[in-house]
Design an enzyme around this catalytic site. Structure first.
Site, PDB file in Angstrom:
ATOM      1  N   ASN A  96       0.927  -1.462  -0.200  1.00 45.69           N
ATOM      2  CA  ASN A  96      -0.006  -0.328   0.566  1.00 45.69           C
ATOM      3  C   ASN A  96       0.954   0.938   0.312  1.00 45.69           C
ATOM      4  O   ASN A  96       0.802   1.831   0.669  1.00 45.69           O
ATOM      5  CB  ASN A  96      -0.950  -0.069   1.390  1.00 45.69           C
ATOM      6  CG  ASN A  96      -0.330  -0.428   3.086  1.00 45.69           C
ATOM      7  OD1 ASN A  96       0.391  -0.786   2.408  1.00 45.69           O
ATOM      8  ND2 ASN A  96      -0.611   0.321   3.568  1.00 45.69           N
ATOM      9  N   ASP A 312       4.673  -4.608  12.066  1.00 46.23           N
ATOM     10  CA  ASP A 312       3.466  -3.964  11.304  1.00 46.23           C
ATOM     11  C   ASP A 312       4.031  -2.041  11.164  1.00 46.23           C
ATOM     12  O   ASP A 312       3.294  -1.383  11.453  1.00 46.23           O
ATOM     13  CB  ASP A 312       2.005  -4.248  11.341  1.00 46.23           C
ATOM     14  CG  ASP A 312       1.862  -2.897  11.072  1.00 46.23           C
ATOM     15  OD1 ASP A 312       1.430  -2.996   9.862  1.00 46.23           O
ATOM     16  OD2 ASP A 312      -0.368  -3.384  10.975  1.00 46.23           O
TER      17      ASP A 312
END
Length: 447
Positions: A96, A312
């Site tokens: 992304n 993450d």
């Protein structure tokens, strides 16, 4: 003439045991592991580990390094630099970015950037969308880490919400399909209720109410059902609830599991009580939830239902993070502090050193079929970290390496530190100093 480095007097944490010995590195690889190895010539560089612990470098299967397109927040060079300081020698970066990594062309552009700028070994996830199945089918499984699908609203138009497309993707690829699971309609409904009451300035502690247990469980259980139906190889990223852990098994070895799970450092460390002091700095998707959820995640990690620990890592500028609830983005920087946070759990009696090596290095290597990495073995790449378990230091602005310049761990004192990091046999980090050596290589996969 080959380059040789000899690590002496190490406690080697590997494959479920700790052994005392020496490690000889030749060029990129581990040449020999033995109780005692002598330097054969004056050219051998000797590093005395002084009884400190040597781990295989962490393989972080989920990071967002923001390049291309979002480089005011971070880039591959800055964040891989922070990663090696944190003991992460290999990373898998998410799709992304801007533009998104949803075509082979854009994927190769990212590999090209990393080949010139990465301090750590690298690979990338390819992004699935509602309309790029043709591109997915062209992927070379030996050359890419896997496929990433967003089943929640984290990334706008990368949301895959067409059930027919989802089933087709699950049925059509042998790649590991990694998923972000949060049910979009549940979140929208919860957010609308909160906005009706508070406007845009929603209290940050409502984040886990809006991005609720129900939203996570509904999405992850549906993804698992689909994986079972289609036989797909599914990996569920960043579990955040105790309830979800019941969806996974510890009854079979990892290499035989078709459905696996990951937990991230922040969901093991923080709870909803921390929103009062940390506010948006611990605003992640999925949300940090209750202390009971945290304990449930720990339990599943320790009993083998959760296979991998990751970060993450998702940096934003402090100006972006300090906005109101509806405009402050989710995500925070973690690669520099993840491994020492796990060593803190060791000091607190929650986690063994052997299990840290398993969940951060061995298991990601098994799960993604990473070639010759993730273990301390002769013939494997020398991706190693030396850690001093009793050398406290405090996280502050002066020692934070992230481009965004902040950390949710600021002010925290860690008992342990990483003293040396080797990537492909080259010393790249030494006692709080990142050396100007970009030794990272493209990961390859034994598929």
């Amino acid at each position: 003439m080959s380059n040789q480095t000899l690590i002496k007097n190490a406690k080697i944490v590997n494959e479920g045991q700790i052994t005392e010995g020496d490690i000889l590195i030749e060029d990129n690889l581990i040449k020999e592991i033995n109780a005692s190895i002598s330097a054969k010539s004056a050219d051998v560089k000797v590093i005395d580990a002084e009884g400190n612990y040597v781990f295989p470098g962490m393989i972080d299967d989920q990071v967002h390094f923001r390049e291309p397109g979002l480089t005011h927040k971070a880039n591959i060079e800055t964040e891989s630099r922070a990663a090696i300081a944190g003991g992460i020698t290999s990373f898998v970066e998410m799709p992304n970015t801007n533009p998104q990594t949803t075509t082979i062309e854009k994927l190769e552009e990212k590999f090209d950037i990393a080949s010139k700028s990465s301090y750590a070994n690298y690979s990338f996830m390819f992004g699935g969308t509602n309309d790029n199945l043709d591109e997915i089918l062209k992927l070379d499984p030996k050359a890419v880490a896997g496929l990433k699908l967003f089943l929640g609203s984290s990334t706008g138009n990368m949301l895959v919400d067409n059930p027919e497309v989802l089933e087709k993707i699950f049925s059509s690829t042998d790649l590991v399909i990694s998923v972000h699971c949060e049910d979009e309609s549940t979140i929208r409904e919860n957010l609308a209720k909160a906005k009706a009451k508070y406007g845009d300035d929603i209290p940050m502690e409502l984040h886990p109410v809006i991005r609720s247990e129900e939203a996570c469980y509904l999405s992850s259980s549906q993804a698992i059902e689909l994986a079972k139906k289609t036989g797909a190889r599914l990996h569920v990223f960043h579990l955040s609830t105790a309830k979800e852990t019941a969806l996974f098994t510890n009854k079979i070895p990892l290499k035989d599991k078709k459905i696996t799970a990951e937990v991230c450092i922040h969901h093991l460390w923080f709870s909803d009580k921390d929103y009062q002091t940390k506010g948006s700095h611990i605003k992640w998707n999925p949300a940090v939830k209750t202390a009971d959820d945290r304990e449930g995640l720990w339990k599943a990690l320790l009993d083998g239902r959760i296979d991998v620990i990751a970060t993450d890592h998702a940096p934003h500028t402090i100006e972006e993070k300090d906005k109101t609830y509806t405009t402050a983005p989710s995500g925070g920087p973690l690669v520099q502090h993840a491994f020492v946070a796990l060593l803190e759990a060791y000091h607190n009696g929650k986690l063994s050193l052997e299990l840290i090596a398993q969940k951060t290095a061995h298991n990601p290597a098994i799960l993604f079929d990473v070639e010759k990495r993730g273990y301390i073995r002769e013939g494997y790449y020398a991706d190693l970290i030396i850690t001093d378990l009793n050398n406290p230091w405090t996280v502050n602005k002066e020692n934070i390496l992230y481009k965004c310049g902040w950390s949710p761990f600021e002010g925290n004192t860690f008992k342990s530190r990483i003293t040396h990091t080797f990537v492909n046999g080259q010393l790249v980090y030494n006692n709080f100093k990142v050396l100007n050596v970009k030794a990272g290589q493209r990961l390859t996969f034994d598929r």
